[in-house]
Structures are given as structure tokens and as C-alpha cells.
Design a protein around this motif. Structure first.
Motif, PDB file in Angstrom:
ATOM      1  N   GLY A 152     -37.937  24.133 -19.627  1.00  0.00           N
ATOM      2  CA  GLY A 152     -36.914  25.146 -19.835  1.00  0.00           C
ATOM      3  C   GLY A 152     -37.585  26.504 -19.965  1.00  0.00           C
ATOM      4  O   GLY A 152     -38.282  26.951 -19.064  1.00  0.00           O
ATOM      5  N   VAL A 153     -37.366  27.177 -21.109  1.00  0.00           N
ATOM      6  CA  VAL A 153     -38.015  28.465 -21.342  1.00  0.00           C
ATOM      7  C   VAL A 153     -39.302  28.310 -22.142  1.00  0.00           C
ATOM      8  O   VAL A 153     -40.017  29.291 -22.373  1.00  0.00           O
ATOM      9  CB  VAL A 153     -37.046  29.417 -22.088  1.00  0.00           C
ATOM     10  N   ARG A 154     -39.610  27.104 -22.562  1.00  0.00           N
ATOM     11  CA  ARG A 154     -40.797  26.854 -23.388  1.00  0.00           C
ATOM     12  C   ARG A 154     -41.975  26.467 -22.506  1.00  0.00           C
ATOM     13  O   ARG A 154     -41.865  25.608 -21.634  1.00  0.00           O
ATOM     14  CB  ARG A 154     -40.484  25.736 -24.395  1.00  0.00           C
ATOM     15  N   THR A 155     -43.138  27.091 -22.749  1.00  0.00           N
ATOM     16  CA  THR A 155     -44.366  26.774 -22.012  1.00  0.00           C
ATOM     17  C   THR A 155     -45.186  25.797 -22.834  1.00  0.00           C
ATOM     18  O   THR A 155     -45.463  26.044 -24.016  1.00  0.00           O
ATOM     19  CB  THR A 155     -45.184  28.045 -21.730  1.00  0.00           C
ATOM     20  N   VAL A 156     -45.587  24.688 -22.200  1.00  0.00           N
ATOM     21  CA  VAL A 156     -46.320  23.637 -22.923  1.00  0.00           C
ATOM     22  C   VAL A 156     -47.768  23.516 -22.455  1.00  0.00           C
ATOM     23  O   VAL A 156     -48.529  22.727 -23.001  1.00  0.00           O
ATOM     24  CB  VAL A 156     -45.612  22.270 -22.774  1.00  0.00           C
ATOM     25  N   GLY A 157     -48.166  24.292 -21.446  1.00  0.00           N
ATOM     26  CA  GLY A 157     -49.532  24.192 -20.962  1.00  0.00           C
ATOM     27  C   GLY A 157     -49.689  24.965 -19.664  1.00  0.00           C
ATOM     28  O   GLY A 157     -48.869  25.820 -19.315  1.00  0.00           O
ATOM     29  N   ALA A 158     -50.766  24.654 -18.939  1.00  0.00           N
ATOM     30  CA  ALA A 158     -51.035  25.349 -17.677  1.00  0.00           C
ATOM     31  C   ALA A 158     -51.728  24.397 -16.715  1.00  0.00           C
ATOM     32  O   ALA A 158     -52.380  23.431 -17.122  1.00  0.00           O
ATOM     33  CB  ALA A 158     -51.901  26.577 -17.911  1.00  0.00           C
ATOM     34  N   LEU A 159     -51.568  24.728 -15.438  1.00  0.00           N
ATOM     35  CA  LEU A 159     -52.114  23.907 -14.370  1.00  0.00           C
ATOM     36  C   LEU A 159     -52.944  24.800 -13.450  1.00  0.00           C
ATOM     37  O   LEU A 159     -52.520  25.896 -13.095  1.00  0.00           O
ATOM     38  CB  LEU A 159     -50.961  23.279 -13.581  1.00  0.00           C
ATOM     39  N   GLY A 160     -54.145  24.345 -13.091  1.00  0.00           N
ATOM     40  CA  GLY A 160     -54.976  25.058 -12.133  1.00  0.00           C
ATOM     41  C   GLY A 160     -55.219  24.193 -10.906  1.00  0.00           C
ATOM     42  O   GLY A 160     -55.511  23.002 -11.035  1.00  0.00           O
ATOM     43  N   ILE A 161     -55.087  24.782  -9.700  1.00  0.00           N
ATOM     44  CA  ILE A 161     -55.250  24.036  -8.447  1.00  0.00           C
ATOM     45  C   ILE A 161     -56.200  24.806  -7.545  1.00  0.00           C
ATOM     46  O   ILE A 161     -56.004  26.001  -7.305  1.00  0.00           O
ATOM     47  CB  ILE A 161     -53.899  23.819  -7.739  1.00  0.00           C
ATOM     48  N   ALA A 162     -57.227  24.115  -7.031  1.00  0.00           N
ATOM     49  CA  ALA A 162     -58.186  24.711  -6.096  1.00  0.00           C
ATOM     50  C   ALA A 162     -57.859  24.240  -4.681  1.00  0.00           C
ATOM     51  O   ALA A 162     -57.382  23.129  -4.474  1.00  0.00           O
ATOM     52  CB  ALA A 162     -59.609  24.314  -6.466  1.00  0.00           C
TER      53      ALA A 162
END
Length: 479
Positions: free
Chosen positions: A207-217
Motif C-alpha cells: 500500500g503506502v507503507r515501504t517494507v524494504g528495497a530491491l536491487g536488480i543488476a
């Protein structure tokens, strides 16, 4: 070098196409100017569809010059005598550029549509992989690998804000995605797309809450696909957390229920031997005139019922150990015949009214087992066969090799078990509805046997016919 050579080669190829049209129509096929113009137009459209608008415009300008020089009078001059030819030449140039632009747009739309279709297919495959795991720890470690496998990228990293931990696809991904950058993306909640270096960072949003992050190469995915991937990852993690919490809650409720059932079952079963012991002890303590044989019978009752109490306490403790995964095994290579002989010797009371028939195949391979535990499994099966069979009916013990497994069976001629109950008799404390009031027992024997066999890597089951008897069997992998 590739970036430089590729455009040069395409420009040379475009010029070659124009030269080929000029050569064919000027040297061999003599046709009118309109036909030549249409051929040049087709060449421009072909270049536009094959490469890009820039090469098509280059081809159109070059074709216009060649058309003027070789096919519009006066020949071999960049001048036009007839004003109508000026109109034709300008019309050709405008038509070629416009048509090539439309062709390029159509090609670009087709490429974009195919790219989105492939991304949607990969998103679907990725979502299917995410739903396979309900264990949070396993899921978090597998997500970077699933991303690399599904989207054909070179690396991936996952940062989870709640745990303050990062999970990488490989060591290269560990070097590509610094922890502070992933944390910054999670804190800001905004994606960063470094297209020249093909590195993408995407926040994981619920939703509007951020729970983490993702990095893609090696990232060439569209922003929409990246946002969908981030949302899928966040939802799958939340789902796995919810399933794990529900599982723990359900396990706690089930544990409470089993403790209650165990207490009720054991309390009920304890009363019978305690009553017999108490009655025998009171009779011996009284001043009743008992002869030696009567005294011996009462002492025998006390001894047998004490053994029964001891067995009940042992089974209850074993069920608790199995539930807590605290049961210890000493696995070594043994012949199944060792466990069978030990079980027959210790089950003489259950078998005293039944002829025993044994059939062990020759040359059976050894199995890795805890002899004492497998003996206990056989004791439970022989005890049930003796209790539920009519006196003087035989009990059969067989052992054979099937598909690299040693299968041991205990068959009786009892009343049999209906098909519905065959799936339930291995549940804790369950007892056959037609026998529970006639034959003593706690319903712990078969569940204990099932747990022991499965912890050996084997399987246990039953085949039964009402009125004909039952065959209980278990398999152990051959060593």
C-alpha cells in the motif's frame, strides 16, 4: 567499438540497398520512373521496419538523390527540367519520410507490446514461485534467485526493513548493491533507475507503507514491471509471515488440545490397572484366609497391571518427546530380522493365543535403523494383531525387498477396518469406533509407530477388508 561499428554498418547497408536498386533498374531492368520510385519507397519502409527512423530518413534522402540523378531527366545531373518532376520528387521524399515514420512507430509499438507481454509472462512465473514457499526464512533467501531466474537478469539483492537484513543472489550482487543505498531507497520510498549501467532500485511497498528495497543488476525492465515486482515481493513476504503466525497459533492450539486429550485418555486408562492393583492389595492386606495359589494370583495381577501402568507412562512420555522432536535415534546397519526376533520375544503375552507364521525373504539387504525403535514399532503392530484377532487365529510376519526398500508386514485375521477409518487410525488417540469400548488402549501405539518409521525415512500403512483382517506394513530404505 561495437557501438561505433554497428551504426556505420547499418548506414553502409542502407546505402547498399539504394545502390542495388539503382544498379538493377539502370543497367538491366528498364522501367518507368514511377516504378523506380515505388521500389525506393519499399526500400525505405524495409529499412524503417528493420532498424530505426534515423536510418530510414538517411535512406529516403539518399534514394531521393539517386532517383533524381539516375532516373529523372536530365540524367546524371542534380537538376530537373520538368516542373512536374519536382512535384513528383518532393512527393516521393515526403511520402518516404512519412511512411518510414509510421512504419517505425508501428515497429516500436510492436516491440514494446512484445516486451510487455514477455514481462507479464515473467511476472506470472515469478509470482508462481513466490507462492510455493510458506516459510519466511526460506522465501527471503530464495527471492533474489527467483528474480534472476524469472527475469533473466545478472544479479539481485533484497533488503528487509523490519529485520535490517540483506539477502543477495551471489557474491557479485553483494558488491553491486551497497547496504546504505538499499536502506536509502527503502527510507525514501522512491525508485532509482540507472539505465546506462542497467542498475535498478525499487522500494517494496505494501500500500503506502515501504517494507524494504530491491536491487536488480542487468535490468532492462519497464518501471511498471519493476513496481509490480516490488509489490509482489512485499505481498509474498507479508503472506508468508501471516501463514507462519497462523501456523504457530494453530500448532499451539493443537498442542493444548493434544495435552487435554492425552490427559483424558491416560487418566481413563490409568484407572483400570490402578483399580485392579488397589483391589488386589486390599485383599492381601485384609485378614481373608487365602491359600498360596490365590495369593499368587493376586500378586500376578499387581505385577501385570504395574507393567501396564509402566507401558502407559512410557507411551505418554514418548508422544511428548515426538511432538517436541526430542526423540534420539542411533542409526546403524542391521538386518530387519534382528528387530523381528526381538519383537517376537518381547510380545509373547500378546501372541500366546495365536500361532505365529514368519516368512522372511532370502538375501535381504541391511537397513539403517535404530533396532530398539523398530522393535518398538513391531511390538505395537503385534500387540494390536493379538488384541483384535480371535484366539487361535494365526498372525503372519513377512519381510521382502521392493524397489530398494525393505517392507515388513504384520497380518491378522481380525474384524478389519473400514476404508474411512484407515486414514484416521494413525492419528494420535484415535481408536476404532466399533472396538474402543471392547478393547483397552490409548490410541498412542500406531501414531508412535508412524512417527518412528517416518523419522527413519520410511512409510507406514494398512490394507484391510471388513471381516477378513488387516495387514499393517512399513518400509525402510535399504542401506
Amino acid at each position: 567499438m561495437k557501438r561505433i561499428l554497428d551504426p556505420v554498418l547499418r548506414l553502409a547497408a542502407s546505402a547498399g540497398v539504394v545502390a542495388a536498386v539503382v544498379l538493377v533498374y539502370f543497367r538491366w531492368l528498364h522501367v518507368n520512373a514511377a516504378t523506380v520510385g515505388f521500389t525506393f519507397l519499399l526500400a525505405v519502409l524495409f529499412i524503417s521496419a528493420l532498424w530505426s527512423l534515423a536510418y530510414a530518413i538517411f535512406t529516403a534522402v539518399l534514394a531521393t538523390a539517386a532517383y533524381n540523378y539516375f532516373f529523372l531527366p536530365p540524367l546524371f545531373k542534380f537538376t530537373i527540367a520538368d516542373p512536374q518532376n519536382w512535384i513528383a520528387l518532393m512527393a516521393f521524399l515526403v511520402t518516404a519520410i512519412t511512411a518510414s515514420q509510421l512504419s517505425y512507430r508501428a515497429r516500436r509499438s510492436m516491440v514494446y507490446a512484445n516486451q510487455r507481454r514477455r514481462e507479464v509472462e515473467r511476472l506470472y512465473a515469478f509470482s508462481q514461485q513466490l507462492w510455493l514457499s510458506e516459510n519466511v526464512f526460506e522465501l527471503l533467501n530464495q527471492i533474489p534467485k527467483h528474480i534472476v531466474d524469472s527475469f533473466q537478469v545478472s544479479g539481485a539483492a533484497l533488503f528487509l526493513d523490519a529485520k535490517q537484513e540483506t539477502y543477495f543472489f551471489d557474491d557479485r550482487s553483494r558488491n553491486l548493491f551497497p547496504l546504505d543505498q538499499l536502506k536509502a531507497i527503502s527510507d525514501r520510498g522512491e525508485p532509482v533507475l540507472d539505465r546506462p549501467n542497467r542498475i535498478c532500485y525499487m522500494p517494496l511497498r505494501m500500500g503506502v507503507r515501504t517494507v524494504g528495497a530491491l536491487g536488480i543488476a542487468g535490468c532492462e525492465l519497464s518501471r511498471e514491471t519493476l513496481e509490480a515486482t516490488g509489490s509482489l515481493v512485499a505481498i509474498s513476504i507479508e503472506r508468508a509471515n501471516t501463514v507462519e503466525r497462523l501456523t504457530k497459533s494453530e500448532a499451539a492450539r493443537e498442542s493444548d488440545r493434544l495435552r487435554s486429550v492425552l490427559l483424558d485418555s491416560v487418566t481413563h486408562e490409568f484407572r483400570t490397572p490402578l483399580t485392579a492393583i488397589k483391589a488386589s492389595a486390599e485383599t492381601l492386606l485384609s485378614e481373608a484366609d487365602l491359600d498360596k495359589a490365590q495369593t499368587k494370583d493376586l500378586l500376578l495381577v499387581i505385577n501385570q497391571e504395574s507393567d501396564r501402568l509402566n507401558r502407559l507412562i512410557g507411551e505418554a512420555g514418548e508422544v511428548a518427546q515426538l511432538d517436541a522432536h526430542e526423540l534420539q535415534f542411533h542409526l546403524e546397519k542391521h538386518q530387519i530380522g534382528e528387530a523381528i526376533d526381538a519383537a517376537v520375544a518381547s510380545s509373547h503375552t500378546a501372541l500366546r493365543q495365536h500361532p505365529l507364521k514368519m516368512a522372511l525373504a532370502d538375501g535381504l539387504p541391511p537397513v539403517r535403523m535404530d533396532v530398539a525403535r523398530i522393535t518398538e514399532v513391531l511390538n505395537h503392530l503385534l500387540d494390536n494383531a493379538g488384541k483384535y484377532s480371535q484366539p487361535e487365529t494365526p498372525i503372519h510376519i513377512t519381510a521382502e525387498l521392493r524397489n530398494s526398500e525393505v517392507v515388513t508386514s504384520v497380518a491378522d485375521h481380525g474384524p478389519g477396518i473400514d476404508e474411512m477409518e484407515q486414514q484416521m487410525i494413525f492419528e494420535k488417540f484415535y481408536r476404532g469406533r466399533n472396538q474402543r469400548m471392547l478393547i483397552q488402549g490409548t490410541g498412542m501405539g500406531l501414531p508412535i509407530a508412524k512417527a518412528i518409521v517416518e523419522l527413519h525415512g520410511g512409510k507406514i500403512g494398512v490394507t484391510s477388508q471388513l471381516g477378513r483382517g488387516s495387514v499393517f506394513y512399513f518400509s525402510l530404505p535399504a542401506a
